[in-house]
Design an enzyme around this catalytic site. Sequence first.
Site, PDB file in Angstrom:
ATOM      1  N   ARG A   1       5.713 -12.925   9.339  1.00 44.18           N
ATOM      2  CA  ARG A   1       6.358 -11.662   8.989  1.00 44.18           C
ATOM      3  C   ARG A   1       7.776 -11.635   9.551  1.00 44.18           C
ATOM      4  O   ARG A   1       8.099 -12.370  10.483  1.00 44.18           O
ATOM      5  CB  ARG A   1       5.541 -10.463   9.476  1.00 44.18           C
TER       6      ARG A   1
ATOM      7  N   GLU B   1       0.873  -1.165   0.000  1.00 43.63           N
ATOM      8  CA  GLU B   1       0.000   0.000   0.000  1.00 43.63           C
ATOM      9  C   GLU B   1       0.917   1.224   0.000  1.00 43.63           C
ATOM     10  O   GLU B   1       1.811   1.323   0.836  1.00 43.63           O
ATOM     11  CB  GLU B   1      -0.880   0.008   1.257  1.00 43.63           C
TER      12      GLU B   1
ATOM     13  N   LYS C   1       5.056   0.640   9.228  1.00 48.33           N
ATOM     14  CA  LYS C   1       5.067   1.952   8.574  1.00 48.33           C
ATOM     15  C   LYS C   1       4.508   3.020   9.491  1.00 48.33           C
ATOM     16  O   LYS C   1       4.984   4.148   9.504  1.00 48.33           O
ATOM     17  CB  LYS C   1       4.250   1.869   7.280  1.00 48.33           C
TER      18      LYS C   1
HETATM   19  P1  ATP Z   1       3.325  -2.227   7.943  1.00 50.84           P
HETATM   20  O1  ATP Z   1       2.876  -3.181   9.004  1.00 50.84           O
HETATM   21  O2  ATP Z   1       4.743  -1.842   8.019  1.00 50.84           O
HETATM   22  O3  ATP Z   1       2.418  -1.046   7.770  1.00 50.84           O
HETATM   23  P2  ATP Z   1       1.929  -3.416   5.832  1.00 50.84           P
HETATM   24  O4  ATP Z   1       1.657  -4.868   5.933  1.00 50.84           O
HETATM   25  O5  ATP Z   1       0.825  -2.500   6.125  1.00 50.84           O
HETATM   26  O6  ATP Z   1       3.225  -3.076   6.629  1.00 50.84           O
HETATM   27  P3  ATP Z   1       1.895  -3.376   3.012  1.00 50.84           P
HETATM   28  O7  ATP Z   1       2.237  -2.246   2.151  1.00 50.84           O
HETATM   29  O8  ATP Z   1       0.477  -3.782   3.111  1.00 50.84           O
HETATM   30  O9  ATP Z   1       2.475  -3.038   4.418  1.00 50.84           O
HETATM   31  O10 ATP Z   1       2.811  -4.630   2.690  1.00 50.84           O
HETATM   32  C1  ATP Z   1       3.071  -5.108   1.412  1.00 50.84           C
HETATM   33  C2  ATP Z   1       3.379  -6.576   1.526  1.00 50.84           C
HETATM   34  O11 ATP Z   1       4.501  -6.768   2.381  1.00 50.84           O
HETATM   35  C3  ATP Z   1       2.224  -7.343   2.133  1.00 50.84           C
HETATM   36  O12 ATP Z   1       2.036  -8.537   1.405  1.00 50.84           O
HETATM   37  C4  ATP Z   1       2.684  -7.616   3.528  1.00 50.84           C
HETATM   38  O13 ATP Z   1       2.130  -8.809   4.017  1.00 50.84           O
HETATM   39  C5  ATP Z   1       4.200  -7.689   3.386  1.00 50.84           C
HETATM   40  N1  ATP Z   1       4.869  -7.313   4.624  1.00 50.84           N
HETATM   41  C6  ATP Z   1       4.697  -6.195   5.353  1.00 50.84           C
HETATM   42  N2  ATP Z   1       5.458  -6.212   6.458  1.00 50.84           N
HETATM   43  C7  ATP Z   1       6.138  -7.375   6.434  1.00 50.84           C
HETATM   44  C8  ATP Z   1       7.095  -7.990   7.299  1.00 50.84           C
HETATM   45  N3  ATP Z   1       7.499  -7.401   8.418  1.00 50.84           N
HETATM   46  N4  ATP Z   1       7.585  -9.198   6.954  1.00 50.84           N
HETATM   47  C9  ATP Z   1       7.188  -9.802   5.824  1.00 50.84           C
HETATM   48  N5  ATP Z   1       6.295  -9.288   4.965  1.00 50.84           N
HETATM   49  C10 ATP Z   1       5.767  -8.086   5.260  1.00 50.84           C
HETATM   50 MG    MG Z   2      -1.045  -2.817   5.366  1.00 54.93          MG
END
Ligand code: ATP
Ligand code: MG
Length: 549
Positions: free
Chosen positions: A259, A32, A269
């Site tokens: 994760r 996102e 983020k």
């Molecule tokens: P954050 O928790 O930092 O806001 P998010 O999951 O909201 O991260 P996205 O932009 O939705 O961020 O993530 C893009 C992809 O990266 C998704 O498929 C998510 O599952 C994966 N992702 C995010 N954080 C991690 C992590 N710590 N380890 C592995 N994969 C991750």
């Molecule tokens: Mg997210």
Amino acid sequence: MGLVPPCFITEIVERDLREGHYPRLLTRFPPEPNGYLHIGHARSIVLNFGLALDYGGECNLRYDDTNPETEKEEYARAIEEDVRWLGFTPDRVLYASDYFETMYRCALVLIQEGKAYVDDLSEEEMSELRAQGKPSPYRDRSVEENLELFERMRQGEFPTGSRVLRAKIQPDHPNFKLRDPVLYRIVHAPHYHAGNRWVIYPMYDYAHPLEDFIEGVTHSLCTLEFENNRAVYDWVIENLKGKCGLPLSPRPYQYEFARLDLTYTVLSKRKLIRLVEGGYVSGWDDPRLPTLRALRRRGVRPEAIREFVRRTGISRHEARIEMELFEEVVRDDLNPIAPRVLGVLEPLRVVLTNYQGEEWLEAPYWPRDIGKEGARPLPFSQELYIERSDFSLNPPKGWKRLAPGQRVRLRHAYVIELEDVVEEGGEVKLLKARMVPGTLGANPEDGIKPKGVIHWVSARHALPVEYRLYNRLFLTQDPEEGGDFLKNLNPLALEVKKGFVEPSVAQDPPETRYQLERLGYFWQDPGDSRPGRLVMNRIVPLKEGYRPQ
Ligand code: ATP
Ligand code: MG
């Protein structure tokens, strides 16, 4: 060797390809655009792009951009740049917001089939009824009324948050996610990519499966917190396959993995935004942060990040990985490519009483075990700088550095011995020393037994450097310890030292990574370093527990 280590996901992919479920593998990395990528995302990037490379498939970079209030073009651009920096080329760069029209038509189909309804409950009322497993009083609206209300939602007749479209599944389903999940909400806000066309926006649970399905994704890989959402994913696909231009088969399936989490830092983020916007760091690329651009600026190579993901593996077991392991991988990556040079972080001046003029020594760039050739001229002169911590007036037992009555070797140069100490206000200002003649390149059998070897630079030739040393961003392994992560910030996460480096570095390409002997791996800060005003980042210190001998 593949990019993705063998794991339950590679097994699934191999099985599906072997059994011919899909003509070809297609994965996607779906960020996102509401912030910058961090090292946690690297696991997902390497997994998705790596599978495509390992199994002859393709991988899309797809912005999962369904939330107009938090998303920005700036983030989208930075994300693509970071993915490419990590070494991956998206087969396509796509936007979920380009599918809004299809998603809307799919919603109409669900309404017509009696599988979705417009709900007027407030957010609080809805979550209360969901918690109790009770249906909404609006659940049994007629198809005609739902179609009319949904169309009016789209036309912008109702204020933000006043109504939603919900799936009609089961109000008391044991999986909460299936208790009539919200599919659409009203947000009167322009979207960075879709513009002003929409005031209704699809929710993640509805949008994500459709995005995958529209693109022909085969394996939809996400983190474990979406495990329960998989049931909604399947519901959306099963109820819309073969409709609105979607195929009957094959369909994508969701699989979850753990994760990536690291000690002494935050990988979210939302929290990173608080650090940047609160001014706790200098920006998204502040090398103290775990963002990909911060690691890049610090000097970490993409090779190291890919290897770190490989070494930590893909599993369904959630565990916080030790920062020490990451540092170890970074050192292993730099060790064979970083020439050894000399620099001093906290200079202490040494004047040789029996040496005049200067000479240029030849010093090898590499230790023997690296097996590489190459040397640079290294100037030696009457005035030198050594590391302040390499001298002690009252050394503890076993001291292997300079001290009264104790000889040391200057790396690649002569053995010196102390003659006098000049103090000023209780502080050592200057050392007077004697070089021991005939000790250049002397072998250990010549009877001259210095206690140790220390690093140094020629004061006449060395270049001034602002050294930036990065330590842990947080004082505690778990930054949340005690509640507020901001309270655990390490005030010494950045230390600045005014030191020197040997002049040979001025001849090197600015992106050269070095090992400053006994100090760690460094490179020039790409943001602030200039030819006449060097700034060097310490990428990583030498081994944990390493003590200069
Ligand atoms: P954050 O928790 O930092 O806001 P998010 O999951 O909201 O991260 P996205 O932009 O939705 O961020 O993530 C893009 C992809 O990266 C998704 O498929 C998510 O599952 C994966 N992702 C995010 N954080 C991690 C992590 N710590 N380890 C592995 N994969 C991750
Ligand atoms: Mg997210």
